[in-house]
Write a protein that holds these residues in place. Structure first.
Motif, short mmCIF file in Angstrom:
data_model
loop_
_atom_site.label_atom_id
_atom_site.label_comp_id
_atom_site.label_asym_id
_atom_site.label_seq_id
_atom_site.Cartn_x
_atom_site.Cartn_y
_atom_site.Cartn_z
N MET A 84 0.77 -1.41 0.00
CA MET A 84 -0.22 -0.11 -0.07
C MET A 84 1.03 1.17 0.01
N LEU A 85 0.48 2.30 -0.88
CA LEU A 85 0.95 3.40 -0.81
C LEU A 85 0.30 4.59 -0.38
N MET A 86 -0.99 4.78 -0.75
CA MET A 86 -1.96 5.64 -0.29
C MET A 86 -1.42 7.11 -0.59
N GLY A 87 -0.76 7.38 -1.41
CA GLY A 87 -0.19 8.52 -1.74
C GLY A 87 1.28 8.89 -1.52
N GLU A 88 1.83 7.70 -1.27
CA GLU A 88 3.46 7.95 -1.17
C GLU A 88 4.00 7.85 -2.38
N GLU A 89 5.11 8.22 -2.49
CA GLU A 89 5.96 8.02 -3.76
C GLU A 89 6.26 6.62 -4.05
N ALA A 90 6.03 6.28 -5.51
CA ALA A 90 6.22 4.90 -5.97
C ALA A 90 7.57 4.45 -5.71
N SER A 91 8.53 5.22 -5.27
CA SER A 91 9.86 4.54 -5.09
C SER A 91 9.86 4.04 -3.54
N GLU A 147 0.92 -1.80 -19.24
CA GLU A 147 1.69 -0.60 -18.67
C GLU A 147 1.18 0.65 -19.54
N GLY A 148 0.84 1.92 -18.79
CA GLY A 148 0.34 3.10 -19.56
C GLY A 148 -1.05 3.08 -19.77
N ILE A 149 -1.75 2.16 -19.45
CA ILE A 149 -3.27 2.07 -19.86
C ILE A 149 -3.85 2.91 -18.72
N GLU A 150 -4.86 3.68 -19.37
CA GLU A 150 -6.04 4.51 -18.32
C GLU A 150 -7.31 4.05 -18.85
N ARG A 169 4.46 1.02 -14.31
CA ARG A 169 5.49 0.19 -13.50
C ARG A 169 6.16 1.27 -12.73
N SER A 170 6.31 0.89 -11.72
CA SER A 170 7.05 1.65 -10.61
C SER A 170 8.55 1.58 -10.63
N PRO A 171 9.34 2.66 -9.88
CA PRO A 171 10.54 2.47 -10.00
C PRO A 171 11.15 1.29 -9.50
N LEU A 172 10.44 0.42 -8.68
CA LEU A 172 10.79 -0.67 -7.88
C LEU A 172 10.38 -1.94 -8.98
N GLY A 173 9.83 -1.62 -10.19
CA GLY A 173 9.79 -2.52 -11.19
C GLY A 173 8.74 -3.33 -11.13
N LEU A 174 7.72 -2.89 -9.94
CA LEU A 174 6.30 -3.32 -9.67
C LEU A 174 5.14 -2.66 -10.58
N TRP A 175 4.12 -3.66 -10.86
CA TRP A 175 2.86 -2.79 -11.13
C TRP A 175 2.51 -1.82 -10.21
N LEU A 176 2.05 -0.58 -10.68
CA LEU A 176 1.77 0.50 -10.02
C LEU A 176 -0.06 0.84 -10.41
N ASP A 201 4.53 -10.13 -9.26
CA ASP A 201 4.07 -11.39 -9.81
C ASP A 201 4.43 -12.64 -8.70
N GLU A 202 4.98 -12.30 -7.57
CA GLU A 202 5.34 -13.31 -6.76
C GLU A 202 4.21 -14.18 -6.30
N LEU A 203 4.45 -15.49 -5.96
CA LEU A 203 3.33 -16.36 -5.51
C LEU A 203 2.85 -15.84 -4.20
N TYR A 204 1.42 -15.84 -4.08
CA TYR A 204 0.99 -15.49 -2.61
C TYR A 204 -0.20 -16.12 -2.60
N VAL A 205 -0.25 -16.91 -1.42
CA VAL A 205 -1.23 -18.02 -0.88
C VAL A 205 -2.09 -17.50 0.49
#
Length: 295
Positions: A112-119, A157-160, A172-179, A196-200
């Motif tokens: 969660m970012l909730m307004g924080e910088e994407a980095s 990426e880039g779709i609105e 895509r965020s500076p961390l290489g994640l979907w944003l 895209d990591e496994l999350y169970v």
């Protein structure tokens, strides 16, 4: 719940537990009477129906209850007792529904970012879904309170996209994640980022315990109830009620402790048992007193 493709049978820890799902009761709860064919159109309609009917809320935590993520408890609370819940509850239940209908759906953990910088590297604490339909992957989330998308968002990426008058963007965020970003009245707002990591289910259980017990968690520190409506969205934080409209600054008003149960019924569709109403009003009074001392 999900796992890499393998010729071996999946262990139950990575499978969706769909057997006991009361499909008819769930669909009645969200007022859905449309197609159940696993298409993007069905996915969109189900997400809208769920969000229109089931609010985001933490009232069990505030009144001394426990949040449990097994399917029987989720159905009993959100479907049969017509309550709401937060991300771990709502998205696990909704993902179970989608899986039973034949969608290819996996859980993902978001920061969660909730307004924080994407980095900013926040901890993974949010459960959301990625659904494959009609040859594309879609972000699907019914557990982001009043700021989340009401429809599937393509993972591109880039779709609105516009959901009625509400706007969202995937980057895509500076961390290489979907944003995931949401356009508010004051510009683009970073909601969260995920990989895209496994999350169970075990991950969701772990994060659920943390956010429902840690003394610094916002879900422990105060009343949170939100509704992600089509035209208007509402947010109740302790006794402050905010109304949000597309492209406009939110408006705010104070709710009295006496009026709290009525507000929950009329704006959020929550009908609490008398003992729950009493416990919530007592907790609200304590929160007001504590805030007064802090000031």
């Amino acid at each position: 719940m999900q796992a890499p493709t393998s010729p071996l049978p999946l262990h139950e820890s990575v499978q969706w537990n769909t057997g006991p799902l009361d499909l008819d009761a769930y669909l009645q709860r969200i007022g859905y009477r449309g197609s159940l064919i696993p298409s993007v159109e069905t996915l969109r309609a189900l997400q809208q129906a769920h969000l229109s009917s089931i609010p985001f809320e933490n009232l069990d935590i505030i009144t001394g209850g426990e949040i449990r993520l097994n399917l029987a408890h989720l159905q009993n609370k959100l479907v049969h007792h017509r309550r709401g819940g937060y991300c771990h509850e709502q998205n696990l239940l909704f993902g179970t529904l989608l899986n039973q209908l034949g969608f290819q759906v996996v859980t993902r953990g978001a920061r969660m970012l909730m307004g924080e910088e994407a980095s900013t590297a926040t901890a993974i604490a949010h459960t959301m879904l990625v659904v494959s339909a009609e040859g594309r992957d879609w972000l699907v989330d019914v557990g982001v309170g009043n700021i989340g998308p009401r429809e599937p968002v393509p993972l591109e990426e880039g779709i609105e996209v516009r959901h009625g008058h509400w706007e969202y963007r995937m980057e895509r965020s500076p961390l290489g994640l979907w944003l995931l970003r949401h356009r508010r009245h004051d510009g683009w707002f970073n909601v969260y980022q995920f990989g895209d990591e496994l999350y169970v289910r075990a991950d969701a259980e772990n994060h659920n315990f943390h956010v429902s017990h840690h003394p610094e968690s916002p879900f422990v520190r105060g009343i949170i109830v939100q509704h992600n409506g089509e035209a208007v969205r509402y947010s109740l934080s302790n006794l402050e009620l905010k109304t949000l409209s597309p492209g406009q600054p939110p408006t705010s008003q104070q709710v009295t402790i006496k009026a709290l149960p009525q507000v929950l019924r009329e704006l959020f569709g929550l009908e609490l048992a008398p003992e729950q109403e009493h416990a919530l009003q007592q907790q609200a009074a304590e929160l007001v007193a504590t805030q007064g001392e802090d000031e």
